[in-house]
Motif scaffolding. Sequence first.
Motif, PDB file in Angstrom:
ATOM      1  N   ILE A   9     -18.525 -24.033  10.115  1.00  0.00           N
ATOM      2  CA  ILE A   9     -17.696 -25.194   9.794  1.00  0.00           C
ATOM      3  C   ILE A   9     -18.383 -26.477  10.254  1.00  0.00           C
ATOM      4  O   ILE A   9     -18.394 -27.480   9.532  1.00  0.00           O
ATOM      5  N   ALA A  10     -18.966 -26.454  11.439  1.00  0.00           N
ATOM      6  CA  ALA A  10     -19.680 -27.639  11.933  1.00  0.00           C
ATOM      7  C   ALA A  10     -20.874 -27.952  11.042  1.00  0.00           C
ATOM      8  O   ALA A  10     -21.134 -29.129  10.728  1.00  0.00           O
ATOM      9  N   GLY A  11     -21.603 -26.938  10.623  1.00  0.00           N
ATOM     10  CA  GLY A  11     -22.737 -27.160   9.732  1.00  0.00           C
ATOM     11  C   GLY A  11     -22.322 -27.721   8.387  1.00  0.00           C
ATOM     12  O   GLY A  11     -22.988 -28.598   7.829  1.00  0.00           O
ATOM     13  N   ALA A  25     -24.224 -41.483   8.919  1.00  0.00           N
ATOM     14  CA  ALA A  25     -22.996 -40.688   9.012  1.00  0.00           C
ATOM     15  C   ALA A  25     -23.289 -39.312   9.599  1.00  0.00           C
ATOM     16  O   ALA A  25     -22.495 -38.775  10.374  1.00  0.00           O
ATOM     17  N   PHE A  26     -24.429 -38.751   9.235  1.00  0.00           N
ATOM     18  CA  PHE A  26     -24.835 -37.459   9.790  1.00  0.00           C
ATOM     19  C   PHE A  26     -24.939 -37.543  11.311  1.00  0.00           C
ATOM     20  O   PHE A  26     -24.423 -36.685  12.026  1.00  0.00           O
ATOM     21  N   LEU A  27     -25.596 -38.584  11.817  1.00  0.00           N
ATOM     22  CA  LEU A  27     -25.739 -38.752  13.265  1.00  0.00           C
ATOM     23  C   LEU A  27     -24.389 -38.993  13.941  1.00  0.00           C
ATOM     24  O   LEU A  27     -24.137 -38.473  15.030  1.00  0.00           O
ATOM     25  N   LEU A  28     -23.531 -39.770  13.300  1.00  0.00           N
ATOM     26  CA  LEU A  28     -22.208 -40.036  13.873  1.00  0.00           C
ATOM     27  C   LEU A  28     -21.395 -38.756  13.977  1.00  0.00           C
ATOM     28  O   LEU A  28     -20.785 -38.475  15.015  1.00  0.00           O
ATOM     29  N   GLY A  33     -19.170 -34.525  17.228  1.00  0.00           N
ATOM     30  CA  GLY A  33     -19.007 -33.082  17.394  1.00  0.00           C
ATOM     31  C   GLY A  33     -19.456 -32.620  18.768  1.00  0.00           C
ATOM     32  O   GLY A  33     -18.810 -31.772  19.391  1.00  0.00           O
ATOM     33  N   ALA A  34     -20.565 -33.171  19.250  1.00  0.00           N
ATOM     34  CA  ALA A  34     -21.051 -32.807  20.584  1.00  0.00           C
ATOM     35  C   ALA A  34     -20.070 -33.264  21.666  1.00  0.00           C
ATOM     36  O   ALA A  34     -19.788 -32.523  22.614  1.00  0.00           O
ATOM     37  N   ILE A  35     -19.537 -34.463  21.512  1.00  0.00           N
ATOM     38  CA  ILE A  35     -18.550 -34.955  22.471  1.00  0.00           C
ATOM     39  C   ILE A  35     -17.297 -34.083  22.437  1.00  0.00           C
ATOM     40  O   ILE A  35     -16.752 -33.716  23.483  1.00  0.00           O
ATOM     41  N   GLY A  36     -16.846 -33.721  21.256  1.00  0.00           N
ATOM     42  CA  GLY A  36     -15.680 -32.856  21.133  1.00  0.00           C
ATOM     43  C   GLY A  36     -15.913 -31.488  21.743  1.00  0.00           C
ATOM     44  O   GLY A  36     -15.023 -30.907  22.364  1.00  0.00           O
ATOM     45  N   ARG A  41     -14.722 -27.719  26.087  1.00  0.00           N
ATOM     46  CA  ARG A  41     -15.127 -26.828  27.182  1.00  0.00           C
ATOM     47  C   ARG A  41     -14.497 -27.267  28.492  1.00  0.00           C
ATOM     48  O   ARG A  41     -14.111 -26.448  29.319  1.00  0.00           O
ATOM     49  N   PHE A  42     -14.403 -28.574  28.696  1.00  0.00           N
ATOM     50  CA  PHE A  42     -13.777 -29.113  29.908  1.00  0.00           C
ATOM     51  C   PHE A  42     -12.300 -28.735  29.961  1.00  0.00           C
ATOM     52  O   PHE A  42     -11.795 -28.289  30.991  1.00  0.00           O
TER      53      PHE A  42
END
Length: 64
Positions: A9-11, A25-28, A33-36, A41-42
């Motif tokens: 789904i992320a891909g 937009a790809f980088l955003l 996604g990395a922040i989420g 995990r937190f």
Amino acid sequence: MSMAVVGMIAGMALGFAGYFGGFGAFLLVAALGAIGFVVGRFLEGDLEVGDFFRSRDDRRDRRP
């Protein structure tokens, strides 16, 4: 939901963002996604705030 499905789904989201919105937009989408992922995990209890500020030696001593 398995990690393979989440990765798929992320891909797909990154692919759509790159195709329709361009590289910016790809980088955003990748950054959000990395922040989420880290926030998730937190909230699950897999990460602690102190994990980001400890040295590697302290982490090795703390975990068996």
